[in-house]
Write a protein that holds these residues in place. Structure first.
Motif, mmCIF file in Angstrom:
data_model
loop_
_atom_site.group_PDB
_atom_site.id
_atom_site.type_symbol
_atom_site.label_atom_id
_atom_site.label_comp_id
_atom_site.label_asym_id
_atom_site.label_seq_id
_atom_site.Cartn_x
_atom_site.Cartn_y
_atom_site.Cartn_z
ATOM 1 N N ASP A 180 -9.076 -9.811 8.219
ATOM 2 C CA ASP A 180 -8.267 -11.014 8.438
ATOM 3 C C ASP A 180 -8.896 -12.191 7.691
ATOM 4 O OD1 ASP A 180 -6.624 -13.022 9.306
ATOM 5 O OD2 ASP A 180 -7.181 -12.873 11.437
ATOM 6 N N PHE A 181 -8.185 -12.722 6.706
ATOM 7 C CA PHE A 181 -8.701 -13.819 5.889
ATOM 8 C C PHE A 181 -8.500 -15.193 6.541
ATOM 9 C CE2 PHE A 181 -8.115 -10.463 2.775
ATOM 10 C CZ PHE A 181 -9.227 -10.604 1.968
ATOM 11 N N THR A 182 -7.801 -15.219 7.649
ATOM 12 C CA THR A 182 -7.503 -16.494 8.287
ATOM 13 C C THR A 182 -8.780 -17.249 8.636
ATOM 14 O OG1 THR A 182 -5.495 -15.529 9.249
ATOM 15 C CG2 THR A 182 -6.278 -17.604 10.182
ATOM 16 N N GLY A 183 -8.858 -18.488 8.133
ATOM 17 C CA GLY A 183 -10.010 -19.337 8.432
ATOM 18 C C GLY A 183 -11.286 -18.973 7.704
ATOM 19 N N LYS A 184 -11.236 -18.020 6.791
ATOM 20 C CA LYS A 184 -12.451 -17.538 6.120
ATOM 21 C C LYS A 184 -12.697 -18.282 4.799
ATOM 22 C CE LYS A 184 -13.373 -14.040 8.940
ATOM 23 N NZ LYS A 184 -12.174 -13.897 9.764
ATOM 24 N N ARG A 185 -13.977 -18.296 4.406
ATOM 25 C CA ARG A 185 -14.391 -18.778 3.084
ATOM 26 C C ARG A 185 -14.474 -17.558 2.167
ATOM 27 N NH1 ARG A 185 -20.025 -21.001 4.744
ATOM 28 N NH2 ARG A 185 -19.858 -18.993 5.825
ATOM 29 N N VAL A 186 -13.688 -17.584 1.100
ATOM 30 C CA VAL A 186 -13.522 -16.392 0.264
ATOM 31 C C VAL A 186 -13.836 -16.711 -1.192
ATOM 32 C CG1 VAL A 186 -11.940 -14.570 -0.460
ATOM 33 C CG2 VAL A 186 -11.716 -15.575 1.827
ATOM 34 N N ALA A 187 -14.562 -15.803 -1.839
ATOM 35 C CA ALA A 187 -14.791 -15.874 -3.279
ATOM 36 C C ALA A 187 -13.961 -14.806 -3.966
ATOM 37 C CB ALA A 187 -16.261 -15.653 -3.598
ATOM 38 N N VAL A 188 -13.421 -15.130 -5.139
ATOM 39 C CA VAL A 188 -12.755 -14.140 -5.991
ATOM 40 C C VAL A 188 -13.520 -14.099 -7.305
ATOM 41 C CG1 VAL A 188 -10.649 -13.471 -7.186
ATOM 42 C CG2 VAL A 188 -10.505 -14.550 -4.930
ATOM 43 N N VAL A 189 -14.089 -12.950 -7.610
ATOM 44 C CA VAL A 189 -14.842 -12.773 -8.854
ATOM 45 C C VAL A 189 -13.918 -12.103 -9.858
ATOM 46 C CG1 VAL A 189 -16.835 -11.700 -9.948
ATOM 47 C CG2 VAL A 189 -17.014 -12.590 -7.610
ATOM 48 N N GLY A 190 -13.618 -12.807 -10.949
ATOM 49 C CA GLY A 190 -12.712 -12.282 -11.968
ATOM 50 C C GLY A 190 -11.451 -13.109 -12.066
ATOM 51 N N VAL A 199 -5.093 -14.288 -6.108
ATOM 52 C CA VAL A 199 -5.455 -15.658 -5.730
ATOM 53 C C VAL A 199 -4.310 -16.403 -5.046
ATOM 54 C CG1 VAL A 199 -6.131 -17.915 -6.647
ATOM 55 C CG2 VAL A 199 -7.319 -15.844 -7.407
ATOM 56 N N PRO A 200 -3.074 -16.380 -5.572
ATOM 57 C CA PRO A 200 -1.990 -17.088 -4.885
ATOM 58 C C PRO A 200 -1.758 -16.612 -3.452
ATOM 59 C CG PRO A 200 -1.324 -16.538 -7.116
ATOM 60 C CD PRO A 200 -2.610 -15.814 -6.853
ATOM 61 N N GLU A 201 -2.013 -15.326 -3.202
ATOM 62 C CA GLU A 201 -1.837 -14.800 -1.843
ATOM 63 C C GLU A 201 -2.966 -15.250 -0.935
ATOM 64 O OE1 GLU A 201 0.904 -13.142 -0.958
ATOM 65 O OE2 GLU A 201 1.640 -13.349 -3.022
ATOM 66 N N LEU A 202 -4.193 -15.258 -1.441
ATOM 67 C CA LEU A 202 -5.338 -15.623 -0.607
ATOM 68 C C LEU A 202 -5.319 -17.094 -0.207
ATOM 69 C CD1 LEU A 202 -8.365 -13.677 -2.159
ATOM 70 C CD2 LEU A 202 -7.011 -13.115 -0.136
ATOM 71 N N VAL A 203 -4.899 -17.987 -1.108
ATOM 72 C CA VAL A 203 -4.923 -19.417 -0.767
ATOM 73 C C VAL A 203 -3.927 -19.741 0.343
ATOM 74 C CG1 VAL A 203 -5.737 -20.124 -3.042
ATOM 75 C CG2 VAL A 203 -3.280 -20.031 -2.595
ATOM 76 N N ARG A 204 -2.970 -18.841 0.583
ATOM 77 C CA ARG A 204 -2.027 -19.049 1.683
ATOM 78 C C ARG A 204 -2.641 -18.692 3.030
ATOM 79 N NH1 ARG A 204 1.624 -16.197 -2.040
ATOM 80 N NH2 ARG A 204 2.958 -17.729 -3.084
ATOM 81 N N GLN A 205 -3.749 -17.925 3.021
ATOM 82 C CA GLN A 205 -4.329 -17.447 4.271
ATOM 83 C C GLN A 205 -5.708 -18.023 4.564
ATOM 84 O OE1 GLN A 205 -4.052 -13.034 4.670
ATOM 85 N NE2 GLN A 205 -3.024 -13.101 2.691
ATOM 86 N N ALA A 206 -6.563 -18.052 3.551
ATOM 87 C CA ALA A 206 -7.966 -18.398 3.777
ATOM 88 C C ALA A 206 -8.159 -19.901 3.934
ATOM 89 C CB ALA A 206 -8.813 -17.882 2.613
ATOM 90 N N ALA A 207 -9.268 -20.271 4.582
ATOM 91 C CA ALA A 207 -9.592 -21.692 4.728
ATOM 92 C C ALA A 207 -10.005 -22.286 3.395
ATOM 93 C CB ALA A 207 -10.708 -21.859 5.758
ATOM 94 N N ALA A 208 -10.776 -21.512 2.612
ATOM 95 C CA ALA A 208 -11.239 -21.991 1.313
ATOM 96 C C ALA A 208 -11.405 -20.805 0.371
ATOM 97 C CB ALA A 208 -12.569 -22.727 1.452
ATOM 98 N N VAL A 209 -10.980 -20.990 -0.871
ATOM 99 C CA VAL A 209 -11.081 -19.944 -1.895
ATOM 100 C C VAL A 209 -11.766 -20.538 -3.122
ATOM 101 C CG1 VAL A 209 -9.837 -18.376 -3.425
ATOM 102 C CG2 VAL A 209 -8.991 -18.775 -1.094
ATOM 103 N N LYS A 210 -12.799 -19.855 -3.614
ATOM 104 C CA LYS A 210 -13.428 -20.238 -4.873
ATOM 105 C C LYS A 210 -13.245 -19.093 -5.870
ATOM 106 C CE LYS A 210 -16.861 -23.579 -3.268
ATOM 107 N NZ LYS A 210 -18.297 -23.968 -3.237
ATOM 108 N N VAL A 211 -12.722 -19.435 -7.042
ATOM 109 C CA VAL A 211 -12.444 -18.453 -8.082
ATOM 110 C C VAL A 211 -13.513 -18.579 -9.155
ATOM 111 C CG1 VAL A 211 -10.778 -17.637 -9.773
ATOM 112 C CG2 VAL A 211 -9.972 -18.611 -7.602
ATOM 113 N N PHE A 212 -14.258 -17.486 -9.392
ATOM 114 C CA PHE A 212 -15.342 -17.505 -10.366
ATOM 115 C C PHE A 212 -14.829 -16.961 -11.696
ATOM 116 C CE2 PHE A 212 -17.390 -17.970 -6.381
ATOM 117 C CZ PHE A 212 -18.562 -18.676 -6.635
ATOM 118 N N GLN A 213 -14.745 -17.843 -12.671
ATOM 119 C CA GLN A 213 -14.179 -17.510 -13.974
ATOM 120 C C GLN A 213 -15.273 -17.376 -15.028
ATOM 121 O OE1 GLN A 213 -10.643 -19.707 -15.890
ATOM 122 N NE2 GLN A 213 -12.409 -20.594 -16.943
ATOM 123 N N ARG A 214 -15.301 -16.249 -15.707
ATOM 124 C CA ARG A 214 -16.217 -16.101 -16.830
ATOM 125 C C ARG A 214 -15.543 -16.582 -18.124
ATOM 126 N NH1 ARG A 214 -18.706 -10.282 -18.190
ATOM 127 N NH2 ARG A 214 -16.503 -9.854 -18.631
#
Length: 516
Positions: A180-190, A199-214
């Motif tokens: 359950d991503f609700t209220g979670k701090r989430v990283a997306v690598v890639g 990413v568009p799906e996670l930002v609807r659920q998680a409290a915070a999303v950080k996307v790590f871009q190379r």
């Protein structure tokens, strides 16, 4: 281990071998089985390590998973589906299509689920392949089709400290639907094709999303329109209309090659469309700069999405462009020394594509090992056959990636070619059919020369290339060129050994000597 497998197979030599063993029940394996049956070849079995069909589309069930090729084109011409709900279908609808083909063509009884192929060994004395199955008896077959595909093995990336992280880890190809991503701090690598859908799906659920871009990619808009019931009805009643629509999509994508396969004035057009899309969707100049690629369009895979840029600008989403130094117990440390803490890290880092080595151990004629021969880069003859490995065929093998068109167009051409070759072996009662080494070498020399002029070899780093820059993945041309080269099996390209003799029919350096 291989030697033991081989001896066990010899003890089972009284068992009649299969005509065809197909490895993998994804798009390629199911398509091969259909075409074999349509050509009157029925003694085949599909070995599938999983418990259901579908391959990549069975495994990739992450939120937002979909194909970036139109559904009319991302399907077989010999198994049309009039009921695609949208221009671009989601993973579940694609999986439903694969399952419908299994039912329509009566393939369920031909599939052996839970059969993980652990190795292949060619028995020169009998002209048969010994197929080692994990925890099961070895099976023998006259011909083998490796239909496991290049996107079948997923794994976490080699990042220092990945075992130290104590939070939850999820790979995009092994999604955890119970988390359950609700209220979670989430990283997306890639930030590749999977990430821009996740990413568009996670930002609807998680409290915070950080996307790590190379590296940022070129992004084009994706206009996904629903298919009207009237259109579906027309396709069902007049199948020719769906065929015409498929051709329209094909030629539209075929023209894109002029802008993404080679660096031409049309490349600037593609880049201008992508830049306009970026400017339209991203207001902040600094963020736009971070999202602007520094390489030519086509050098890496083009991304198709209209949702990714808006998601990055949501209040709970942040783009991180500092390189990842390592994972820590609580999160990710970037190169400037900051530790970002997370409850969960999502790795949208793709698959272990077999650019070198082989997906399973394969031992061919005279004890040669495919992984050794491919250790500096995979190669094959027209992507489907390899010298020294008689009666073995590949689907979506080396240098069959399109980059601009549907992979299934290329795959369908391969399937028609290899099923014709298998038919030749069976109907002419050949002991072996093996591509000539000289033909294979000349083909690959010309192919690699042509690749030097493509955008893929223009300097950027991508999953298309090995660490040494060898391109074992893409085909340097139009889809029409690829399909045309597979239109017929030319026996001049092969060494043929009749079943009742060890003499070889053909020409070439080793054609004058018998096998054995």
């Amino acid at each position: 281990m291989v030697q033991g497998t081989h001896l066990r197979a010899r003890r089972m030599s009284a068992t009649r071998p299969l005509d065809v063993a197909i490895i993998g029940a994804g798009f390629a394996g199911i398509g091969t089985a259909i075409r074999l049956r349509q050509k009157g070849i029925t003694d085949f079995v599909i070995f599938e390590r999983g418990t259901e069909v579908g391959g990549t589309w069975r495994d990739n069930t992450y939120p937002g998973a979909a194909c970036d090729i139109p559904s009319r084109l991302y399907s077989y011409s010999f198994a049309p589906n009039p009921d695609w709900s949208h221009t671009y279908s989601g993973s579940q609808e694609i999986l439903d299509y694969i399952e419908s083909m299994v039912g329509e063509f009566g393939l369920r009884g031909r599939i052996r689920f839970g059969h993980n192929v652990s190795g292949l060994v060619f028995d020169q004395a009998d002209g048969l392949w010994d197929i080692a199955l994990e925890g099961r008896e070895t099976v023998r077959a006259r011909t083998v089709v490796l239909a496991s595909g290049p996107l079948s093995n997923a794994g976490f990336p080699r990042i220092p400290g990945i075992e130290d992280y104590q939070g939850h880890k999820i790979h995009s190809a092994r999604w955890d639907h119970d988390y359950d991503f609700t209220g979670k701090r989430v990283a997306v690598v890639g930030t590749g094709a999977s990430a821009v859908q996740i990413v568009p799906e996670l930002v609807r659920q998680a409290a915070a999303v950080k996307v790590f871009q190379r590296t940022p990619g070129w992004v084009l808009p994706r206009l996904n329109r629903p298919t009207s019931p009237r259109t579906m009805q027309i396709y069902r009643q007049l199948p020719i209309t769906q065929s015409i629509a498929r051709q329209g999509w094909f030629w539209g994508h075929e023209s894109v090659a002029l802008g993404v396969v080679w660096n031409t004035p049309l490349t600037r057009v593609v880049e201008s469309v992508a830049k306009l899309h970026l400017r339209t969707q991203v207001r902040d100049p600094w963020l736009r700069r971070q999202l602007t690629p520094g390489f030519r369009a086509g050098c890496k895979r083009l991304l198709m999405t209209s949702d990714y840029y808006p998601a990055l600008q949501r209040d709970n989403c942040t783009l991180v462009t500092w390189p990842i130094a390592r994972l820590s117990e609580h999160g990710i440390r970037t190169a400037e020394g900051i530790e970002h803490r997370f409850d969960c890290i999502v790795f949208a880092t793709g698959f272990d594509v077999s650019k070198t080595g082989s997906p399973i151990p394969v031992t061919g004629r005279d004890g040669r090992v495919l992984a050794d021969e491919w250790n500096k880069g995979a190669y094959a003859y027209k992507s489907v056959a390899v010298a020294g490995y008689p009666n073995m065929f590949l689907t979506f093998g080396p240098n069959s990636g399109p980059g601009h068109n549907s992979a299934l167009v290329y795959m369908e051409a391969q399937i028609d070619y290899l099923t014709d070759a298998i038919g030749m072996i069976l109907h002419q009662n050949l002991r072996t059919l093996e591509v000539r080494r000289d033909k294979q070498d000349r083909y690959n020399e010309r192919l690699q020369q042509r690749l030097t002029a493509t955008t893929w070899n223009s300097g950027c780093r991508s999953w298309y290339l090995t660490e040494d820059g060898f391109n074992a993945t893409m085909f340097p041309g139009f889809g029409t060129q690829y399909v045309r080269q597979l239109a017929a099996v030319d026996t001049d390209d092969y060494l043929l050994t009749p079943a009742d003799t060890e003499s070889v029919i053909g020409t070439g350096d080793h054609a004058v000597a018998p096998f054995g």
